[in-house]
Design a protein around this motif. Structure first.
Motif: not given
Length: 67
Positions: A3-6, A9-11, A48-51, A13-21
Motif C-alpha cells: 500500500x505504501x507504494x500505491x 504513486x497516487x500522490x 513516470x514516477x507514479x507509474x 499522479x495528483x502532483x502531475x495533474x496539478x503541474x499540468x493544470x
C-alpha cells in the motif's frame, strides 16, 4: 500488494495533474515560454514516477521488513 507504494504513486499522479493544470494556465496567460516547458517536464517526471510506484506496489516485491 504494498500500500505504501500505491499511495506514493497516487500522490505523484495528483502532483502531475496539478503541474499540468499550472502549465495550461501559464500557456493561456503567457504563451509557450520556457516556464511552461519546465512545468510540463516536471509533470512528465511525476507521471513516470507514479507509474513506477504503482507497478512496484502491484508487484508486491517491496522491502521484506514491511511484511
Amino acid at each position: 500488494m504494498n500500500r505504501r507504494y500505491l499511495m506514493q504513486g497516487l500522490l505523484y499522479f495528483i502532483l502531475g495533474i496539478v503541474f499540468v493544470y499550472f502549465a495550461i494556465q501559464q500557456v493561456n496567460t503567457g504563451g509557450w515560454g520556457v516556464f511552461a516547458y519546465v512545468i510540463m517536464a516536471m509533470a512528465a517526471v511525476d507521471f513516470v514516477t507514479a507509474i513506477r510506484f504503482v507497478f512496484q506496489g502491484l508487484r508486491g516485491k517491496g522491502n521484506p521488513q514491511d511484511k
